[in-house]
Scaffold this motif. Structure first.
Motif, PDB file in Angstrom:
ATOM      1  N   UNK A  71      38.203  35.676  38.112  1.00 28.37           N
ATOM      2  CA  UNK A  71      39.033  36.845  37.822  1.00 28.37           C
ATOM      3  C   UNK A  71      39.380  37.583  39.116  1.00 28.37           C
ATOM      4  N   UNK A  72      38.395  37.801  39.965  1.00 27.99           N
ATOM      5  CA  UNK A  72      38.657  38.462  41.260  1.00 27.99           C
ATOM      6  C   UNK A  72      39.711  37.697  42.054  1.00 27.99           C
ATOM      7  N   UNK A  73      39.556  36.380  42.116  1.00 31.43           N
ATOM      8  CA  UNK A  73      40.516  35.562  42.864  1.00 31.43           C
ATOM      9  C   UNK A  73      41.914  35.657  42.264  1.00 31.43           C
ATOM     10  N   UNK A  74      42.014  35.672  40.940  1.00 29.78           N
ATOM     11  CA  UNK A  74      43.318  35.774  40.290  1.00 29.78           C
ATOM     12  C   UNK A  74      43.985  37.118  40.574  1.00 29.78           C
ATOM     13  N   UNK A  75      43.215  38.197  40.500  1.00 31.57           N
ATOM     14  CA  UNK A  75      43.777  39.523  40.767  1.00 31.57           C
ATOM     15  C   UNK A  75      44.232  39.618  42.218  1.00 31.57           C
ATOM     16  N   UNK A  76      43.457  39.063  43.143  1.00 28.93           N
ATOM     17  CA  UNK A  76      43.870  39.051  44.550  1.00 28.93           C
ATOM     18  C   UNK A  76      45.119  38.190  44.738  1.00 28.93           C
ATOM     19  N   UNK A  77      45.178  37.066  44.036  1.00 29.51           N
ATOM     20  CA  UNK A  77      46.362  36.206  44.094  1.00 29.51           C
ATOM     21  C   UNK A  77      47.606  36.968  43.632  1.00 29.51           C
ATOM     22  N   UNK A  78      47.429  37.861  42.680  1.00 25.17           N
ATOM     23  CA  UNK A  78      48.535  38.683  42.189  1.00 25.17           C
ATOM     24  C   UNK A  78      48.916  39.797  43.159  1.00 25.17           C
ATOM     25  N   UNK A  79      48.171  39.903  44.271  1.00 27.27           N
ATOM     26  CA  UNK A  79      48.530  40.878  45.299  1.00 27.27           C
ATOM     27  C   UNK A  79      47.818  42.210  45.209  1.00 27.27           C
ATOM     28  N   UNK A  80      46.586  42.186  44.679  1.00 28.30           N
ATOM     29  CA  UNK A  80      45.811  43.419  44.550  1.00 28.30           C
ATOM     30  C   UNK A  80      44.443  43.278  45.205  1.00 28.30           C
ATOM     31  N   UNK A  81      44.054  44.280  45.953  1.00 24.36           N
ATOM     32  CA  UNK A  81      42.673  44.364  46.430  1.00 24.36           C
ATOM     33  C   UNK A  81      41.805  44.699  45.222  1.00 24.36           C
ATOM     34  N   UNK A  82      40.621  44.099  45.157  1.00 23.83           N
ATOM     35  CA  UNK A  82      39.755  44.343  44.009  1.00 23.83           C
ATOM     36  C   UNK A  82      38.487  45.077  44.413  1.00 23.83           C
ATOM     37  N   UNK A  83      37.996  45.858  43.474  1.00 21.32           N
ATOM     38  CA  UNK A  83      36.662  46.420  43.553  1.00 21.32           C
ATOM     39  C   UNK A  83      35.944  45.951  42.296  1.00 21.32           C
ATOM     40  N   UNK A  84      34.803  45.313  42.487  1.00 25.24           N
ATOM     41  CA  UNK A  84      34.044  44.810  41.349  1.00 25.24           C
ATOM     42  C   UNK A  84      32.742  45.581  41.255  1.00 25.24           C
ATOM     43  N   UNK A  85      32.474  46.108  40.070  1.00 25.87           N
ATOM     44  CA  UNK A  85      31.247  46.845  39.813  1.00 25.87           C
ATOM     45  C   UNK A  85      30.410  46.048  38.828  1.00 25.87           C
ATOM     46  N   UNK A  86      29.279  45.479  39.295  1.00 27.59           N
ATOM     47  CA  UNK A  86      28.419  44.739  38.367  1.00 27.59           C
ATOM     48  C   UNK A  86      27.613  45.698  37.496  1.00 27.59           C
ATOM     49  N   UNK A  87      27.472  45.349  36.238  1.00 27.65           N
ATOM     50  CA  UNK A  87      26.683  46.117  35.266  1.00 27.65           C
ATOM     51  C   UNK A  87      26.970  47.616  35.381  1.00 27.65           C
ATOM     52  N   UNK A  88      28.247  48.014  35.160  1.00 29.69           N
ATOM     53  CA  UNK A  88      28.634  49.409  35.401  1.00 29.69           C
ATOM     54  C   UNK A  88      28.154  50.418  34.372  1.00 29.69           C
ATOM     55  N   UNK A  89      27.676  49.965  33.215  1.00 33.11           N
ATOM     56  CA  UNK A  89      27.296  50.904  32.156  1.00 33.11           C
ATOM     57  C   UNK A  89      25.966  50.469  31.554  1.00 33.11           C
ATOM     58  N   UNK A  90      24.898  51.165  31.915  1.00 34.16           N
ATOM     59  CA  UNK A  90      23.561  50.799  31.417  1.00 34.16           C
ATOM     60  C   UNK A  90      23.451  50.943  29.899  1.00 34.16           C
ATOM     61  N   UNK A  91      24.350  51.696  29.308  1.00 33.14           N
ATOM     62  CA  UNK A  91      24.368  51.825  27.859  1.00 33.14           C
ATOM     63  C   UNK A  91      24.938  50.600  27.166  1.00 33.14           C
ATOM     64  N   UNK A  92      25.621  49.734  27.926  1.00 35.35           N
ATOM     65  CA  UNK A  92      26.203  48.492  27.397  1.00 35.35           C
ATOM     66  C   UNK A  92      25.723  47.328  28.255  1.00 35.35           C
ATOM     67  N   UNK A  93      24.513  46.811  27.995  1.00 35.19           N
ATOM     68  CA  UNK A  93      23.976  45.737  28.843  1.00 35.19           C
ATOM     69  C   UNK A  93      24.788  44.452  28.780  1.00 35.19           C
ATOM     70  N   UNK A  94      25.673  44.313  27.789  1.00 32.05           N
ATOM     71  CA  UNK A  94      26.527  43.120  27.715  1.00 32.05           C
ATOM     72  C   UNK A  94      27.756  43.236  28.618  1.00 32.05           C
ATOM     73  N   UNK A  95      28.002  44.423  29.197  1.00 33.14           N
ATOM     74  CA  UNK A  95      29.103  44.593  30.145  1.00 33.14           C
ATOM     75  C   UNK A  95      28.644  44.072  31.506  1.00 33.14           C
ATOM     76  N   UNK A  96      29.110  42.882  31.849  1.00 30.90           N
ATOM     77  CA  UNK A  96      28.656  42.198  33.063  1.00 30.90           C
ATOM     78  C   UNK A  96      29.298  42.787  34.306  1.00 30.90           C
ATOM     79  N   UNK A  97      30.596  43.069  34.243  1.00 31.73           N
ATOM     80  CA  UNK A  97      31.288  43.586  35.427  1.00 31.73           C
ATOM     81  C   UNK A  97      32.611  44.212  35.039  1.00 31.73           C
ATOM     82  N   UNK A  98      33.065  45.096  35.907  1.00 34.97           N
ATOM     83  CA  UNK A  98      34.393  45.663  35.805  1.00 34.97           C
ATOM     84  C   UNK A  98      35.117  45.338  37.107  1.00 34.97           C
ATOM     85  N   UNK A  99      36.271  44.682  36.998  1.00 37.32           N
ATOM     86  CA  UNK A  99      37.083  44.319  38.165  1.00 37.32           C
ATOM     87  C   UNK A  99      38.321  45.202  38.134  1.00 37.32           C
TER      88      UNK A  99
END
Length: 140
Positions: A71-99
């Motif tokens: 996903x990060x590579x695809x967003x960069x390919x589309x011409x965007x710098x990415x910021x990825x936050x792993x496990x951004x919400x401790x209330x939702x342990x199934x949320x692996x990352x937000x790109x």
């Protein structure tokens, strides 16, 4: 692509295709994407558990990490710098990352090469993967 909105239909298709080509345990693709205006969240799916093979869900999480990387590579390919936050919400342990797409960006040559390599991953069914390579000359 517009400098204001990341997720047009073509962009969504490109990102979805890159993510679905990520390697995953038994090819079950244990993730689901949630799309927002400038970000994509990757959630781990629990409906396809494989307790005998992966009792601690380690392989499932590694699979989700591969999806995030594509996903990060695809967003960069589309011409965007990415910021990825792993496990951004401790209330939702199934949320692996937000790109998040931060600002317009020109991908590096390495990122372009990695993005172009995504479709060449081939699952063998034996738990390993094969990446076709060109034959190169040995170093002297």
């Amino acid at each position: 692509m517009s400098s204001h909105v990341l997720l047009g239909a073509g962009e969504v298709r490109l990102m979805f295709q890159a993510v679905t080509q990520a390697p995953s345990v038994h090819n079950i693709q244990p993730w689901v994407l949630e799309l927002h205006e400038r970000s994509v969240q990757v959630f781990e799916r629990w409906d396809d558990a494989i307790p005998r093979h992966d009792p601690k869900d380690r392989d499932r999480l590694i699979s989700c990490g591969a999806a995030v990387t594509n996903l990060e590579l695809a967003v960069r390919h589309l011409g965007w710098e990415t910021t990825t936050t792993p496990f951004p919400d401790h209330g939702h342990p199934d949320l692996v990352a937000s790109v998040t797409a931060v600002r317009p960006y020109v991908p590096t040559s390495s990122e372009r090469d990695l993005y172009r390599a995504i479709p060449y991953r081939v699952a063998t069914g034996s738990g390993s993967m094969v990446i076709p390579c060109r034959k190169t000359r040995s170093a002297p």
